[in-house]
Write an enzyme that holds these catalytic residues in place. Structure first.
Site, mmCIF file in Angstrom:
data_model
loop_
_atom_site.group_PDB
_atom_site.id
_atom_site.type_symbol
_atom_site.label_atom_id
_atom_site.label_comp_id
_atom_site.label_asym_id
_atom_site.label_seq_id
_atom_site.Cartn_x
_atom_site.Cartn_y
_atom_site.Cartn_z
ATOM 1 N N ALA A 72 1.007 -1.454 0.222
ATOM 2 C CA ALA A 72 -0.128 -0.350 0.260
ATOM 3 C C ALA A 72 1.095 1.090 0.174
ATOM 4 C CB ALA A 72 -1.193 0.034 1.336
ATOM 5 N N GLU A 114 -0.301 -9.067 -0.653
ATOM 6 C CA GLU A 114 -2.113 -9.496 -1.484
ATOM 7 C C GLU A 114 -3.010 -9.601 -2.160
ATOM 8 O OE1 GLU A 114 -2.583 -6.539 2.066
ATOM 9 O OE2 GLU A 114 -3.068 -8.469 2.979
ATOM 10 N N GLU A 134 4.708 -5.711 7.314
ATOM 11 C CA GLU A 134 2.993 -4.792 7.781
ATOM 12 C C GLU A 134 3.278 -4.821 9.231
ATOM 13 O OE1 GLU A 134 2.317 -6.880 5.803
ATOM 14 O OE2 GLU A 134 1.000 -5.806 4.508
HETATM 15 N N1 T1G Z 1 4.634 3.556 0.600
HETATM 16 C C1 T1G Z 1 5.067 4.866 -0.320
HETATM 17 N N2 T1G Z 1 6.451 5.110 -0.423
HETATM 18 C C2 T1G Z 1 7.123 4.060 -0.441
HETATM 19 C C3 T1G Z 1 6.855 2.441 0.154
HETATM 20 C C4 T1G Z 1 5.775 2.409 0.245
HETATM 21 N N3 T1G Z 1 4.526 0.943 0.401
HETATM 22 N N4 T1G Z 1 8.013 1.456 -0.239
HETATM 23 C C5 T1G Z 1 9.077 2.170 -0.780
HETATM 24 N N5 T1G Z 1 8.477 3.624 -0.564
HETATM 25 C C6 T1G Z 1 9.030 4.792 -1.021
HETATM 26 C C7 T1G Z 1 10.368 5.330 -0.263
HETATM 27 O O1 T1G Z 1 10.140 6.219 1.290
HETATM 28 C C8 T1G Z 1 11.661 5.817 -0.806
HETATM 29 O O2 T1G Z 1 11.460 7.749 -1.778
HETATM 30 C C9 T1G Z 1 11.649 5.442 -2.530
HETATM 31 O O3 T1G Z 1 10.248 4.601 -2.126
HETATM 32 C C10 T1G Z 1 12.419 3.942 -1.961
HETATM 33 O O4 T1G Z 1 12.201 3.650 -1.094
HETATM 34 C C11 T1G Z 1 -3.213 -2.917 3.349
HETATM 35 C C12 T1G Z 1 -1.339 -1.453 4.716
HETATM 36 C C13 T1G Z 1 10.156 -2.256 -1.692
HETATM 37 C C14 T1G Z 1 12.092 -3.096 -0.657
HETATM 38 O O5 T1G Z 1 6.607 -2.060 3.890
HETATM 39 O O6 T1G Z 1 10.465 -1.950 2.327
HETATM 40 O O7 T1G Z 1 0.899 -2.456 2.394
HETATM 41 O O8 T1G Z 1 12.790 8.347 -0.399
HETATM 42 O O9 T1G Z 1 14.877 3.355 -0.402
HETATM 43 O O10 T1G Z 1 16.014 0.447 -0.713
HETATM 44 O O11 T1G Z 1 -1.893 -4.593 4.054
HETATM 45 O O12 T1G Z 1 11.021 0.900 -0.408
HETATM 46 O O13 T1G Z 1 13.005 7.951 -3.073
HETATM 47 O O14 T1G Z 1 11.484 9.283 -1.650
HETATM 48 O O15 T1G Z 1 13.353 1.838 0.550
HETATM 49 O O16 T1G Z 1 15.489 -0.428 -2.565
HETATM 50 C C15 T1G Z 1 4.222 -2.638 3.183
HETATM 51 C C16 T1G Z 1 8.409 -0.890 2.642
HETATM 52 C C17 T1G Z 1 2.913 -1.154 3.063
HETATM 53 C C18 T1G Z 1 7.557 -2.208 1.987
HETATM 54 C C19 T1G Z 1 13.086 -1.115 -1.918
HETATM 55 N N6 T1G Z 1 4.764 -3.021 2.273
HETATM 56 N N7 T1G Z 1 9.102 -0.697 1.800
HETATM 57 O O17 T1G Z 1 13.514 -0.476 -0.713
HETATM 58 O O18 T1G Z 1 14.329 1.485 -1.837
HETATM 59 S S1 T1G Z 1 1.589 -1.663 3.984
HETATM 60 C C20 T1G Z 1 6.585 -1.775 3.172
HETATM 61 C C21 T1G Z 1 10.411 -0.967 1.354
HETATM 62 C C22 T1G Z 1 0.678 -2.484 3.639
HETATM 63 C C23 T1G Z 1 -1.240 -3.854 2.795
HETATM 64 C C24 T1G Z 1 -0.392 -3.023 4.054
HETATM 65 C C25 T1G Z 1 11.382 -0.799 0.640
HETATM 66 C C26 T1G Z 1 11.428 -1.546 -0.409
HETATM 67 P P1 T1G Z 1 12.098 8.932 -1.719
HETATM 68 P P2 T1G Z 1 14.102 2.805 -1.037
HETATM 69 P P3 T1G Z 1 14.684 -0.195 -1.420
#
Ligand code: T1G
Length: 705
Positions: A72, A114, A134
């Protein structure tokens, strides 16, 4: 939470085309294909169109650029949710009357996995990774993940994956039944199309995970998880709600289980812990955004020199070697070189044992990528040299004089000093613009924090190179200005004094430790001092004694222990005694404290756990506010990132500044004023704190200024 600059919404992040009666849906929402409102709307519209058409025999969903959907869009958290809601969208995907294939690469995480679980078939490239992280954000998979994963991969696999939030490899996912096949290709779209064509040709029908029933497990499985996580993740809400949601999958219908998941998810979304963990996530990315290095290219980093092969030097060398860099380590003579080599080899063998390094790579490192020598001339080609010798300005000046003479033009000369003046060190060289502080934390190959100490003359591209090196070493770098203790150790010295103040007022060191462990710290400050060695703090106090302000209420009881030769674990006794029964309180220290109180005319009183925490946090936040107002730290978030990654501050509280915003800066200021009645020297409110309270502002306001 850090609202990020509003980027123009990607105009059309979901594109669908029908190829040979197969609908191919491409998601293009850089950088990680997060499920923004635009993406969800695009997917919803695509499946609505598919439902209207009779010429579509199968569907493929894939992500363009570097990854499938990574979850998300966590930037939308805290904003009013907008339809289509993700759980409903995924149910719509699953209800599709023709087979839906998810073609997976990069990281299919959270809502991304998901979505894939809502599809009927899943194919991935070999290096794809999966996960439901999450829980690390203080929430739980809120779009069916806690209901579908147990049905697909089994309850125990799902319980572990969801409560750990860890990433899973494609091989493990295949073995667990999360994906159906792995295809070694670089063309993800074609991979999906090939699988879809096969399914159509074989007359395959939709396979809906929600129609499966999870294989029952004993109730003890959930009780054991609750007990384990109540200890391991003490005080944290999300892991316990994850267990409840998965448990719901085993005793409720799919629809009821989904409703239960939603309720548990909403509860977490409204929690301070979720706000804190999302803040930590974004702060660790924002912290690398340093104005002075914006658009500044770093220098090349291939060859690293390390001076000193003790614990820190060897740890730094290992950190660089594990990142694939060439390392030359310098020690003073042949014996010290041999000891350093043994140090490095032993640590790398540990990485091999833990599966972090292959034996083949170990052999390559020890066979050439790493070398140790007593000859400075071997550093002539080094791009960056990191000095990690004894914390004496004389010793460091000697090292930097030698380096200045030996190293090539453009080589960066860095000191790992934890408090000495980097400006003074730089002045020893003909190249002060190439000198910087790189303050690692022990063990250097494990701790993520790296303080990048920028001296007055440090060139921006040298600072940029420090950040580039940190990224290469998979560390979190924080820019720090020059002062005694930079960011972390300077703040530490103040909140340690607050702990001592609580002891002089009536608490025991053991009560202070217990109160702070219950607050969420990994260890209490006195147990930490025993671990580090009481002699280290003692040496610092003696070093600073000449400059100590006579108004300071100096706690002496730790000195009494040191004078008796009790330095903590390494001597078997400090604040605690370390024997067969493990770590037990050393009652001798209570006698020292009682005598000190008497000498100071202090009548001990009962100090509650809450007061201990209030003192500790007020001191930490107050000094942190000074560190920010003096520009030693760029923003409050830089302090949070430092304390979270170098000092064991509980991540689910987001860091001291996030905590202060949560409890209210007015409460912090009121606490400081309360304790000032006992000691108006230690407790002088920082002007930044007073200003923010007067203006009704928060530290978060400063982060986004
Ligand atoms: N949403 C918005 N921005 C995100 C994002 C996300 N989920 N993930 C990364 N970014 C942005 C981050 O802030 C950065 O921005 C850029 O992308 C590159 O990220 C319903 C509710 C995918 C492994 O927890 O683990 O789904 O600084 O530097 O090292 O159940 O990002 O460039 O402006 O980390 O290559 C669940 C979180 C969400 C994954 C990539 N998903 N992200 O790593 O790049 S909750 C996560 C990561 C959810 C549902 C629920 C990592 C990555 P900027 P980065 P990276």
């Amino acid at each position: 939470m850090l609202p990020r600059k509003e980027e123009p919404p990607v105009s059309n992040p979901v594109l669908m085309e029908v190829v040979d009666d197969i609908a191919v849906i491409a998601i293009a929402n850089p950088p990680v294909n997060a499920l923004s409102h635009a993406v969800r709307s695009g997917l919803d519209a695509a499946f609505a169109e598919i439902a209207r058409r009779d010429d579509v025999k199968a569907v493929v969903i894939y992500g363009t650029d570097r990854t499938f959907i990574a979850g998300a869009d966590i930037r939308e958290f805290g904003k009013p949710p907008q339809e289509p809601f993700l759980p409903d969208l995924i149910n719509r995907i699953e209800a599709c009357v023709v087979p839906v294939v998810a073609a997976l690469h990069g990281t299919a995480l959270g809502g991304g996995l998901e979505v894939a679980l809502g599809a009927h078939y899943r194919v991935a490239v070999p290096n794809a990774r999966f996960g439901l992280p999450e829980v690390t954000l203080g929430i739980l998979p809120g779009a069916g993940g806690t209901q579908r994963l147990p049905r697909l991969a089994g309850v125990e696999f799902a319980l572990e994956a969801i409560t750990s939030g860890r990433q899973i490899s494609a091989d493990e996912a295949l073995k667990a039944g999360v994906i159906d096949r792995i295809s070694d290709t670089s063309d993800v779209r074609e991979m999906g199309l090939t699988y879809a064509r096969e399914l159509v040709a074989s007359g395959a029908t939709p396979r809906r995970t929600s129609e499966l029933s999870p294989v029952p497990v004993a109730a003890e499985v959930f009780d054991a998880a609750r007990t384990r996580l109540a200890k391991k993740a003490r005080g944290q809400l999300a892991p316990q709600n994850c267990i409840k949601a998965v448990e719901g999958a085993t005793r409720l219908s799919f629809a009821e289980g989904l409703a239960n998941e939603r309720a548990l998810f909403q509860e977490l979304m409204e929690s301070d812990q979720r706000a804190a963990l999302i803040h930590a996530f974004f702060a660790e990315r924002q912290v690398a955004k340093v104005p002075e290095i914006k658009d500044v290219a770093p220098r090349t980093i291939d060859q690293i020199g390390v001076i000193g092969g003790g614990t820190m030097g060897a740890g730094i060398a290992v950190s660089a070697l594990l990142a694939g860099l060439q390392v030359t380590l310098i020690e003073r003579d042949a014996d010290a070189v041999a000891r350093a080599e043994a140090n490095v080899s032993k640590t790398l063998q540990g990485s091999v044992k833990r599966g972090k390094l292959s034996q083949e790579n170990y052999d390559a490192i020890m066979g050439g990528t790493f070398r140790a020598s007593d000859d400075y001339a071997t550093l002539a080609e080094a791009d960056v040299v990191i000095e990690a010798v004894f914390e004496s300005m004389e010793v460091k000046k000697d090292v930097f004089t030698k380096l200045d003479a030996i190293c090539k033009p453009g080589a960066i000369l860095a000191s790992n000093t934890s408090y000495l003046d980097v400006n003074e060190i730089a002045a020893m060289t003909s190249r002060p613009e190439d000198v910087i502080g790189l303050h690692f934390f022990s063990p250097a190959h494990v701790m993520r924090l790296l303080e990048i100490v920028v001296a007055d003359k440090t060139a921006p591209e040298v600072t940029a190179t420090g950040f580039a090196l940190a990224k290469r070493l998979k560390k979190v770098a924080v820019r720090a200005g020059v002062c005694d203790g930079f960011i972390g150790n300077r703040i530490l010295s103040h909140y340690r004094k607050a702990g001592d103040g609580a002891v002089l007022a009536g608490a025991s060191p053991f009560e202070v430790d217990r109160a702070l462990v219950n607050f969420g710290l990994a260890m209490g400050p006195y147990a930490v001092s025993d671990l580090a060695g009481l002699d280290i703090g003692w040496a610092t106090r003696k070093r600073l004694a000449p400059t100590r302000d006579p108004r300071e209420v100096y706690a002496e009881f730790a000195d009494r222990l040191c004078e008796a030769g009790h330095f903590g674990r390494k001597t078997g006794k400090g604040f605690y005694v370390y024997g067969e029964e493990g770590q037990v309180p050393n009652d001798e220290v209570l006698e020292h404290i009682a005598m000190e109180r008497a000498a100071k005319g202090i009548a001990a009183r009962k100090i509650s756990e809450q007061e201990i925490v209030d003192r500790y946090m007020a001191a930490m936040v107050n000094e942190a506010a000074r560190v920010v107002e003096e520009g030693i730290a760029l923003r409050p978030l830089d302090v949070d990132v430092t304390l979270l990654n170098g000092y064991g501050f509980p991540r689910w509280r987001g860091g001291p500044m996030q905590y202060a915003d949560t409890v209210g800066l007015d409460k912090i200021l009121a606490d400081i004023e309360r304790f000032a009645q006992e000691d108006d020297f230690l407790w002088q409110p920082a002007s930044l704190l007073k200003r923010l309270v007067a203006e009704g502002k928060t530290f978060a306001d400063l982060n986004n200024a």
